[in-house]
Design a protein around this motif. Structure first.
Motif, PDB file in Angstrom:
ATOM      1  N   UNK A  69     -45.356 -33.224 -25.953  1.00 49.91           N
ATOM      2  CA  UNK A  69     -45.250 -32.499 -27.214  1.00 49.91           C
ATOM      3  C   UNK A  69     -44.019 -32.845 -28.008  1.00 49.91           C
ATOM      4  N   UNK A  70     -43.086 -33.614 -27.407  1.00 51.46           N
ATOM      5  CA  UNK A  70     -41.880 -34.009 -28.140  1.00 51.46           C
ATOM      6  C   UNK A  70     -42.227 -35.147 -29.105  1.00 51.46           C
ATOM      7  N   UNK A  71     -41.780 -35.066 -30.358  1.00 51.36           N
ATOM      8  CA  UNK A  71     -42.090 -36.147 -31.312  1.00 51.36           C
ATOM      9  C   UNK A  71     -41.532 -37.482 -30.836  1.00 51.36           C
ATOM     10  N   UNK A  72     -42.112 -38.561 -31.356  1.00 52.44           N
ATOM     11  CA  UNK A  72     -41.637 -39.908 -31.028  1.00 52.44           C
ATOM     12  C   UNK A  72     -40.206 -40.079 -31.502  1.00 52.44           C
ATOM     13  N   UNK A  74     -36.878 -41.366 -33.246  1.00 53.98           N
ATOM     14  CA  UNK A  74     -36.598 -42.059 -34.508  1.00 53.98           C
ATOM     15  C   UNK A  74     -36.106 -43.476 -34.235  1.00 53.98           C
ATOM     16  N   UNK A  75     -35.344 -43.653 -33.159  1.00 52.06           N
ATOM     17  CA  UNK A  75     -34.832 -44.987 -32.844  1.00 52.06           C
ATOM     18  C   UNK A  75     -35.950 -45.991 -32.636  1.00 52.06           C
ATOM     19  N   UNK A  76     -37.059 -45.533 -31.966  1.00 52.74           N
ATOM     20  CA  UNK A  76     -38.190 -46.441 -31.761  1.00 52.74           C
ATOM     21  C   UNK A  76     -38.820 -46.831 -33.088  1.00 52.74           C
ATOM     22  N   UNK A  77     -38.930 -45.828 -33.988  1.00 57.75           N
ATOM     23  CA  UNK A  77     -39.504 -46.135 -35.300  1.00 57.75           C
ATOM     24  C   UNK A  77     -38.623 -47.107 -36.074  1.00 57.75           C
ATOM     25  N   UNK A  78     -37.292 -46.869 -35.985  1.00 57.80           N
ATOM     26  CA  UNK A  78     -36.371 -47.781 -36.676  1.00 57.80           C
ATOM     27  C   UNK A  78     -36.462 -49.178 -36.078  1.00 57.80           C
ATOM     28  N   UNK A  79     -36.500 -49.242 -34.722  1.00 61.25           N
ATOM     29  CA  UNK A  79     -36.588 -50.544 -34.064  1.00 61.25           C
ATOM     30  C   UNK A  79     -37.885 -51.259 -34.431  1.00 61.25           C
TER      31      UNK A  79
END
Length: 236
Positions: A69-72, A74-79
């Motif tokens: 339930x924890x959102x993805x 942000x670092x992964x999205x930035x990467x």
């Protein structure tokens, strides 16, 4: 490097407008707190790096795993965004630049061609407008040129005919002179032969047989005397 820096700046700008799913789900308000207003996300609510690989139950949130339930993060999205931008720039950049350059060149060439065609059309329009303004002078000029050409052609034909006529007259005079000369020669020979035959017949008619025998004897005697003088013997 500048392209990569611009990509990072774009990724950072995305963080400013991140939607709700990237933020940690806040605790549901109870009792009177539900009527005090909506929960405002805070900086601490953002999942920055937990669970880069995915969700797993019964683990403490860490760099690889996060609670269900924890959102993805942000670092992964930035990467992912940086990698995507780098791939686009690295492999698609030359083709995009080449396409844009080719498109620009075609557009510029079309503009230059259109400008040249417009200039040529304007020149042609001005030329024909000038001709229309001078149409009467042009018609008179054409008529004058046609008359001059016709007169020159007539003079040329007359000159050629005169030359041919003079040549034919010279040839005819030469041929006539040859024909007259040949006719004179034939006539002269015929007259001489006729005169000789007439003279021979006249001599024969006037001489008697005795005269003819005497002349023959005199001729033979003269011939023998000539031969004796030359030391030759005449055989009878």
């Amino acid at each position: 490097m500048r392209k990569l820096a611009r990509a990072l700046c774009a990724a950072a700008a995305l963080l400013v407008v991140l939607p709700g799913p990237v933020l940690a789900a806040p605790a549901q308000p109870h009792g009177d707190e539900a009527h005090e207003g909506h929960h405002v996300p805070r900086f601490e609510d953002v999942n920055w790096f937990h669970g880069l690989l995915g969700e797993r139950e019964g683990v403490e949130p860490n760099l690889l795993w996060r609670a269900p339930g924890t959102p993805a993060p942000v670092g992964a999205m930035v990467l992912n965004t940086v990698i995507l931008v780098w791939l686009l720039v690295r492999f698609g950049g030359p083709a995009i630049r080449a396409g844009l350059t080719s498109r620009k060149q075609r557009v510029e060439g079309g503009i230059r061609s259109a400008a040249a065609m417009k200039s040529e059309a304007e020149d042609q329009l001005a030329h024909y407008e000038g001709k229309l303004e001078r149409i009467d002078q042009e018609i008179e000029r054409v008529r004058t040129e046609m008359r001059e050409q016709a007169e020159a052609e007539r003079k040329r034909i007359l000159a050629e005919a005169k030359v041919r006529r003079e040549q034919m007259e010279r040839d005819a005079r030469i041929l006539l002179a040859h024909e007259l000369k040949a006719a004179r020669e034939v006539l002269f020979h015929e007259v001489v032969e006729g005169a000789m035959r007439s003279a021979e017949e006249a001599v024969r008619a006037r001489l008697s047989r005795e005269d003819q025998e005497r002349l023959a004897e005199e001729f033979v005697g003269g011939l023998e005397a000539s031969l004796d003088a030359a030391g030759l013997e005449v055989r009878s």
